[in-house]
Design a protein around this motif. Structure first.
Motif, PDB file in Angstrom:
ATOM      1  N   PRO A   1     -11.507 -10.332 125.028  1.00  0.00           N
ATOM      2  CA  PRO A   1     -10.956  -9.871 123.755  1.00  0.00           C
ATOM      3  C   PRO A   1     -11.380  -8.441 123.438  1.00  0.00           C
ATOM      4  CG  PRO A   1     -11.891 -12.076 123.537  1.00  0.00           C
ATOM      5  CD  PRO A   1     -12.313 -11.570 124.877  1.00  0.00           C
TER       6      PRO A   1
ATOM      7  N   ASN B   1      -6.009  -3.415 119.506  1.00  0.00           N
ATOM      8  CA  ASN B   1      -4.940  -4.361 119.199  1.00  0.00           C
ATOM      9  C   ASN B   1      -3.661  -3.668 118.742  1.00  0.00           C
ATOM     10  OD1 ASN B   1      -6.346  -6.833 119.691  1.00  0.00           O
ATOM     11  ND2 ASN B   1      -7.476  -6.539 117.779  1.00  0.00           N
TER      12      ASN B   1
ATOM     13  N   CYS C   1      -4.863 -18.693 133.390  1.00  0.00           N
ATOM     14  CA  CYS C   1      -5.167 -18.437 131.976  1.00  0.00           C
ATOM     15  C   CYS C   1      -6.641 -18.658 131.642  1.00  0.00           C
ATOM     16  CB  CYS C   1      -4.267 -19.254 131.061  1.00  0.00           C
ATOM     17  SG  CYS C   1      -2.541 -18.688 131.107  1.00  0.00           S
TER      18      CYS C   1
ATOM     19  N   ARG D   1      -5.529  -9.589 122.534  1.00  0.00           N
ATOM     20  CA  ARG D   1      -4.915  -9.603 121.210  1.00  0.00           C
ATOM     21  C   ARG D   1      -4.888 -11.030 120.667  1.00  0.00           C
ATOM     22  NH1 ARG D   1      -1.212  -5.932 123.963  1.00  0.00           N
ATOM     23  NH2 ARG D   1       0.679  -7.131 123.526  1.00  0.00           N
ATOM     24  N   GLN D   2      -6.051 -11.555 120.341  1.00  0.00           N
ATOM     25  CA  GLN D   2      -6.184 -12.961 119.966  1.00  0.00           C
ATOM     26  C   GLN D   2      -5.562 -13.271 118.613  1.00  0.00           C
ATOM     27  OE1 GLN D   2     -10.409 -13.868 120.448  1.00  0.00           O
ATOM     28  NE2 GLN D   2     -10.019 -14.555 122.538  1.00  0.00           N
ATOM     29  N   GLU D   3      -5.680 -12.348 117.663  1.00  0.00           N
ATOM     30  CA  GLU D   3      -5.117 -12.605 116.341  1.00  0.00           C
ATOM     31  C   GLU D   3      -3.592 -12.693 116.415  1.00  0.00           C
ATOM     32  OE1 GLU D   3      -6.624 -13.417 113.517  1.00  0.00           O
ATOM     33  OE2 GLU D   3      -8.430 -13.479 114.765  1.00  0.00           O
TER      34      GLU D   3
ATOM     35  N   THR E   1      -1.884 -13.680 118.971  1.00  0.00           N
ATOM     36  CA  THR E   1      -1.584 -14.960 119.613  1.00  0.00           C
ATOM     37  C   THR E   1      -1.641 -16.103 118.607  1.00  0.00           C
ATOM     38  OG1 THR E   1      -2.434 -14.160 121.732  1.00  0.00           O
ATOM     39  CG2 THR E   1      -2.289 -16.543 121.444  1.00  0.00           C
ATOM     40  N   LYS E   2      -2.636 -16.095 117.740  1.00  0.00           N
ATOM     41  CA  LYS E   2      -2.775 -17.146 116.730  1.00  0.00           C
ATOM     42  C   LYS E   2      -1.574 -17.151 115.784  1.00  0.00           C
ATOM     43  CE  LYS E   2      -7.853 -17.169 116.678  1.00  0.00           C
ATOM     44  NZ  LYS E   2      -9.063 -16.825 115.882  1.00  0.00           N
TER      45      LYS E   2
ATOM     46  N   GLU F   1     -16.109 -18.122 131.229  1.00  0.00           N
ATOM     47  CA  GLU F   1     -15.751 -19.196 130.302  1.00  0.00           C
ATOM     48  C   GLU F   1     -16.986 -20.018 129.928  1.00  0.00           C
ATOM     49  OE1 GLU F   1     -12.705 -19.406 129.141  1.00  0.00           O
ATOM     50  OE2 GLU F   1     -11.760 -17.968 130.507  1.00  0.00           O
TER      51      GLU F   1
ATOM     52  N   THR G   1      -0.110 -13.424 129.019  1.00  0.00           N
ATOM     53  CA  THR G   1      -0.481 -13.561 127.614  1.00  0.00           C
ATOM     54  C   THR G   1      -1.671 -12.640 127.399  1.00  0.00           C
ATOM     55  OG1 THR G   1       0.228 -15.867 127.499  1.00  0.00           O
ATOM     56  CG2 THR G   1      -1.344 -15.118 125.835  1.00  0.00           C
TER      57      THR G   1
ATOM     58  N   ALA H   1      -4.925 -11.312 126.669  1.00  0.00           N
ATOM     59  CA  ALA H   1      -6.163 -11.931 126.178  1.00  0.00           C
ATOM     60  C   ALA H   1      -6.829 -11.106 125.091  1.00  0.00           C
ATOM     61  CB  ALA H   1      -7.127 -12.128 127.351  1.00  0.00           C
TER      62      ALA H   1
ATOM     63  N   LEU I   1      -3.655 -13.537 132.260  1.00  0.00           N
ATOM     64  CA  LEU I   1      -4.213 -12.972 131.030  1.00  0.00           C
ATOM     65  C   LEU I   1      -4.343 -11.452 131.108  1.00  0.00           C
ATOM     66  CD1 LEU I   1      -7.155 -15.501 130.413  1.00  0.00           C
ATOM     67  CD2 LEU I   1      -4.944 -15.462 129.232  1.00  0.00           C
TER      68      LEU I   1
END
Length: 678
Positions: free
Chosen positions: A56, A377, A128, A304-306, A308-309, A251, A300, A302, A31
């Motif tokens: 994030p 982002n 991850c 930039r969550q939007e 990724t979605k 987590e 991946t 972590a 991540l």
């Protein structure tokens, strides 16, 4: 578990604290997060920490668990396994009981010896997830012993100075529920800590240090004394053959792993698959180690969550490449140069596709991003070469995979990129209508890979027409001509050929320096012609479509070999030049003044070998001799990896990042292309 893929560092000398505190280890979570420190256990950089979580935006990578003070009690005697250097006790003896450090399948293992007691420690990050597991096993013991583990924290952003009070000491709070301990502080997520495998007690014993000494921060001219806080310590008995695991995570409590063995087995299987996916000649020795090292950079993101979605909604994944550990994020140039070695040479074609598609989604005004800041982002676009390297990376991907669908999806964007360059785009990047060559440059910006900047001082601005940019431009036009021809766009292909032929003619007419038997580094710059002997000219031969006329190849290769070649890459400037710097050390200003003024760059060994073999095909069998210096280096700095840069003169001390994507990628690519160590 395969034992052949291992790197062992003997630590038999109890007085040799220096080598264990100078060598570093790294393990990552996919991540962008990581766990890293010195072999000795003493933190020496702001970037060291047992759990650096990838959170994030706007938090970004965050140091959550700094260290773990480890104490062994045998009878009435107490022994420390690690001992942090303090401002008043800098000569730490933290390696006194360390007998061996090794990487097994790329994962760190410590062996401690106290009399007849042998203790093994392993550190692992769950894939991850921002979850750390530290496992202790008492391998040999005439009796039981007691183990004390004291966690210490300083919640802060990864790049924050060690003396930055992001959380006041009295703001940290500890709570406990069902043997899960939670540390809260400031606006950061809670850190959960759990101990598994033994009956234990947790002793509340608040302690804080305000004298933690970070020696490399001092050497690099930064604040070097920081603070740590600890709520108390775990205490437990340990018997022979018994294992216990400390888990630390950001987590959710419901996502805690059930055991170390479960996570370890899954990770080893994943790594075995990585090796098996690589070509057979990369499955042994240093090549296999580098296949595992390559994995650390492919992530991946972590933060930039939007993004990724959105990608997952259409069946894609967001993938990128971390440029280097510990401090770099993902950079466009580094990603495109690294893509072949990290993904294509190792058989990781799907990740390569995701990386290319990820960056294609950020094309703006004919440019891909130069880099993505840690807490944002959105990308920054101040680069003249990253976009041209994008053509090269895609070309190599299509050659490996024959994935025409991805090419067709991106091709309209590539046509737009070419048009933006022809008509001009940001930062004065564009084609000179007089000679068809690419120019670039804007006051205050560093747009080529030689991008050092201190305050308002651009150390190597290279404004004008830079030699490697025009080699890359020609290469991009040639691959575009082929692609458009294959896609039955005859008019588009002819357009590319016309621009390519003009660029090549002008390049050879204007860049060749008869007096030095080499190429100018920059022409039409503010100072006119720049005849500095730099490695950039090697790309005029090394790229798949060489822009330099063949009759000049031997002269350029020989000049580069004579003045720039070292066992660990190419110097960035000839020692004959007045601005040459042989050492990269001191404070930021001093270091950046040397960054591209002599300092050796490991990644440049790849283009050099390509040009060398093209020019002298009989040397193909000698590539391993050229790479031999890197094999030795893999035990010097970041164990099992390759550093970013090196001093320009012997002993070529490693500097900069301890693990650099394009350094690993180019050595690995050359091993894949030209053979492996026998």
């Amino acid at each position: 578990m395969p034992s052949a893929i291992a790197r062992v560092i003997s630590c038999d000398d109890p007085d040799d604290n220096e080598s264990t505190i100078r060598r570093e280890w790294l393990t990552t979570n996919g991540l962008g997060g990581f766990s890293s420190g010195t072999l000795s256990g003493s933190l020496s950089r702001r970037y060291h920490g047992l759990l650096v979580a990838a959170l994030p935006a706007p938090l970004g990578r965050t140091v959550m668990l700094s260290r773990l003070q480890e104490k062994i009690i045998i009878g009435n005697e107490t022994f420390f396994l690690n001992d942090q250097e303090l401002i008043d006790t800098r000569a730490s003896k933290s390696c006194m009981h360390l007998k061996e450090f090794r990487l097994e399948m790329g994962l760190p293992v410590w062996i401690y010896q106290i009399d007849k007691f042998t203790l093994e420690k392993r550190i692992l990050l769950e894939r991850c997830r921002n979850t750390l597991l530290i496992n202790y096993t008492l391998l040999e013991a005439p009796s039981s012993l007691e183990l004390e583990l004291r966690p210490a924290v300083h919640f802060r952003s990864l790049e924050a100075a060690v003396d930055q009070d992001t959380v006041d000491i009295d703001e940290y709070k500890l709570t406990a529920n069902n043997n899960i301990y939670q540390i809260r502080g400031g606006n950061y997520p809670p850190l959960l800590i759990q101990l598994k495998g033994s009956e234990h007690s947790f002793n509340i014993s608040n302690h804080h240090w305000d004298n933690i000494y970070f020696r490399l921060e001092y050497e690099r001219g930064y604040a070097a004394v920081g603070k740590h806080w600890s709520p108390g310590f775990f205490k437990l008995p340990l018997h022979q053959d018994q294992s216990i695991t400390l888990i630390a995570t950001t987590e959710d409590v419901n996502n805690l792993p059930s055991s170390f063995d479960e996570v370890f087995t899954a990770e080893i299987e994943r790594r075995i698959n990585l090796i098996a996916t690589a070509p057979p000649h990369l499955q042994h020795g240093e090549a296999a180690e580098l296949v595992l090292a390559a994995d650390q950079f492919i992530i991946t993101p972590a933060g930039r969550q939007e993004e990724t979605k959105r990608a997952r909604a259409i069946g894609e994944e967001v993938k990128t490449i971390i440029a280097g550990y510990h401090w770099f994020t993902d950079w466009g140039r580094d990603t495109m140069i690294s893509l072949e070695g990290l993904t294509l040479a190792t058989g990781r074609y799907s990740e390569a596709r995701h990386i290319l598609r990820t960056f294609s989604n950020y094309i703006c005004d004919g440019l891909i991003p130069n880099m993505f800041p840690e807490h944002d982002n959105n990308g920054l676009y101040h680069t003249a070469d990253a976009t041209l390297w994008f053509f090269h990376a895609l070309h190599r991907y299509v050659n490996f995979t024959e994935d025409r669908e991805t090419l067709r999806d991106i091709l309209p964007k590539l046509i737009s990129i070419i048009d933006h360059h022809i008509f001009g785009t940001r930062f004065n990047i564009g084609i000179d209508p007089v000679d068809g060559l690419l120019h670039q440059g804007a006051e205050g910006y560093q747009l080529t890979w030689m991008d050092a900047k201190v305050g308002d001082w651009v150390v190597t601005p290279r404004r004008g027409k830079a030699v490697e940019l025009n080699a890359l431009w020609y290469n991009a036009l040639c691959v575009m001509e082929a692609w458009l021809s294959e896609e039955k766009d005859a008019a588009g292909a002819i357009k590319m050929r016309v621009y390519a032929e003009r660029a090549k003619h002008s390049f050879n007419a204007r860049f060749w320096n008869e007096s030095s038997d080499a190429l100018y580094d920059v022409i039409d710059g503010p100072a006119g012609l720049d005849d500095s002997c730099r490695p950039n000219q090697i790309l005029s031969i090394a790229l798949p479509h060489p822009v330099l006329n063949r009759e000049h190849w031997p002269a350029v290769v020989n000049q580069v070999e004579k003045h720039l070649l070292t066992p660990v890459g190419l110097r960035s400037l000839s020692p004959r030049h007045a601005a040459y710097k042989q050492n990269y050390d001191g404070d930021l200003h001093t270091r950046d003044a040397a960054y591209h003024q002599g300092t050796v760059w490991g990644w440049l060994i790849g283009p050099y070998i390509d040009a060398w073999v093209k020019t002298y095909p009989e040397n193909r069998t000698k590539v391993n001799d050229v790479l031999a210096g890197f094999y030795q280096h893999m035990s010097e700095a970041g164990i099992g990896s390759i550093s970013e840069i090196f001093d320009a003169e012997p002993p070529y001390t490693p500097r900069g990042c301890i693990a650099q994507a394009w350094s690993v990628a180019e050595v690995l690519r050359c091993l894949a292309t030209y053979g492996t160590k026998k």
